[in-house]
Design an enzyme around this catalytic site. Sequence first.
Site, PDB file in Angstrom:
ATOM      1  N   ARG A  36       0.901  -1.217  -0.702  1.00 55.55           N
ATOM      2  CA  ARG A  36      -0.215  -0.562  -0.083  1.00 55.55           C
ATOM      3  C   ARG A  36       0.797   1.353  -0.187  1.00 55.55           C
ATOM      4  NH1 ARG A  36      -4.553   1.956   4.141  1.00 55.55           N
ATOM      5  NH2 ARG A  36      -6.192   3.214   2.835  1.00 55.55           N
ATOM      6  N   SER A  99      -6.772   7.044  -0.199  1.00 57.15           N
ATOM      7  CA  SER A  99      -7.021   5.170  -0.743  1.00 57.15           C
ATOM      8  C   SER A  99      -7.796   4.163   0.440  1.00 57.15           C
ATOM      9  CB  SER A  99      -5.645   4.670  -0.005  1.00 57.15           C
ATOM     10  OG  SER A  99      -5.374   3.559   0.447  1.00 57.15           O
ATOM     11  N   SER A 100      -8.923   3.801  -0.013  1.00 59.68           N
ATOM     12  CA  SER A 100      -9.735   2.953   0.523  1.00 59.68           C
ATOM     13  C   SER A 100      -9.370   2.572   2.178  1.00 59.68           C
ATOM     14  CB  SER A 100     -10.509   2.589  -0.338  1.00 59.68           C
ATOM     15  OG  SER A 100     -11.507   3.238  -1.387  1.00 59.68           O
ATOM     16  N   GLN A 101      -9.972   2.271   2.847  1.00 53.91           N
ATOM     17  CA  GLN A 101      -9.680   1.375   3.600  1.00 53.91           C
ATOM     18  C   GLN A 101      -9.482  -0.129   3.224  1.00 53.91           C
ATOM     19  OE1 GLN A 101     -13.166   0.635   6.014  1.00 53.91           O
ATOM     20  NE2 GLN A 101     -11.694  -0.709   7.794  1.00 53.91           N
ATOM     21  N   PRO A 102      -8.679  -1.241   3.683  1.00 54.81           N
ATOM     22  CA  PRO A 102      -7.583  -2.103   3.310  1.00 54.81           C
ATOM     23  C   PRO A 102      -9.116  -3.564   3.061  1.00 54.81           C
ATOM     24  CG  PRO A 102      -6.152  -0.471   4.541  1.00 54.81           C
ATOM     25  CD  PRO A 102      -7.518  -0.303   4.817  1.00 54.81           C
TER      26      PRO A 102
END
Length: 387
Positions: A36, A99-102
């Site tokens: 990430r 950046s979206s929540q993993p």
Amino acid sequence: MTARKEEVGPSGLASALVASGALQSDWLPTYKAVPRDMFVPDRIWPGIADGTRQNPVVDRTQGPEAWLRAVYSDIPLTTQWDDGSHIGDGLGKTPSSSSSQPHMVFSMLADLDVQAGHRVLEIGTGTGWNSGLLAHRLGAENVVSIEFDPEVAKGAGENLRSAGLSPLVIVGDGRLGYTGGAPYDRVIATCSIGAVPRAWVDQTRTGGLIVAPWGPLYGGEAIARLTVDDGTASGPFTRSSAFMRLRQQRPDLSSHDAYLKGQKWPADGTRSTTTLSPAEVGGWVEQFAIGLQMSGAFWSVERYEDGTYTLWTYSTDTLSWASADYEPGADSFDVVQSGPRRLWDETEAAYLWWEVQGRPGFDRFGLTVDSDGERAWLDSPDHPVSQ
């Protein structure tokens, strides 16, 4: 779930995601190969798990440890405000890229159920991490990603090249898909929608899947997992979500002043009382269930220093409004309604319907898209939720 402080980094986040069930074994090699941190800019505004609030800016050049801790926490990271017009360290008005929540990233990838050889269309490239994961898993030649913002797309392309990945990134209107790569086995959106674009259905093979965050104007949102069958798409919602809206579907809502029309509240409104607390209708699934039944309506909250607040509900045509006053510990609440739609009465009726159905969660709802439009349903397509 987030990694423990002593486990900050890729392995700590992986452990948390595996433990939560979001990161499945088939995606673990790709997670390790596409870190990430290669897709996160130096300046970020860390969020919280439900994606509805941001914390102060973290700058990698000034606080590399705090930056790394944020990147490898299970939280979304805002990377752009106000379509790029915001500058400075403070919070902007509206987050416009992230950046979206993993946990959500890998849960949606699990919903997508990709197999070797599948072609995938992604709507909303963002930082490029999601398209990078797909490109590693399926091969870059099988992944097309569309991003509306040229600067965001440029940054994503740089991130992908640095990671040695080269999916096709298109700058354009995601609603239109990309016919040059169709038909697709899978379509995934990393931005929320209020209506499934027809092009997504038309460009997906029969038997293919569309996975997208979907929510009514009123509020609430969930991941729709739709199976395409000869020009139709239908399927259940799998989980709650909170994504930024597709830019071309952002609602243009009128201000409060457009409703009172210069008159002092309660203007021409009709007074009444209710035993339904405004607080009871504020939950995410409650908003979703109400919104499915109240098309063309939205709400806002006016809060006061003593802990009370007014819940305002409006119709998009600016002809109707309602106010409901909340007071902690009260048994009844004052209501005022104006216009041809009795919006608080509609809210009560929709909430009562949800209660009568057993307070269903998102996973009991579904969505069907066909030549007649789209319809939400409860438990089965044979039981549409009326609007």
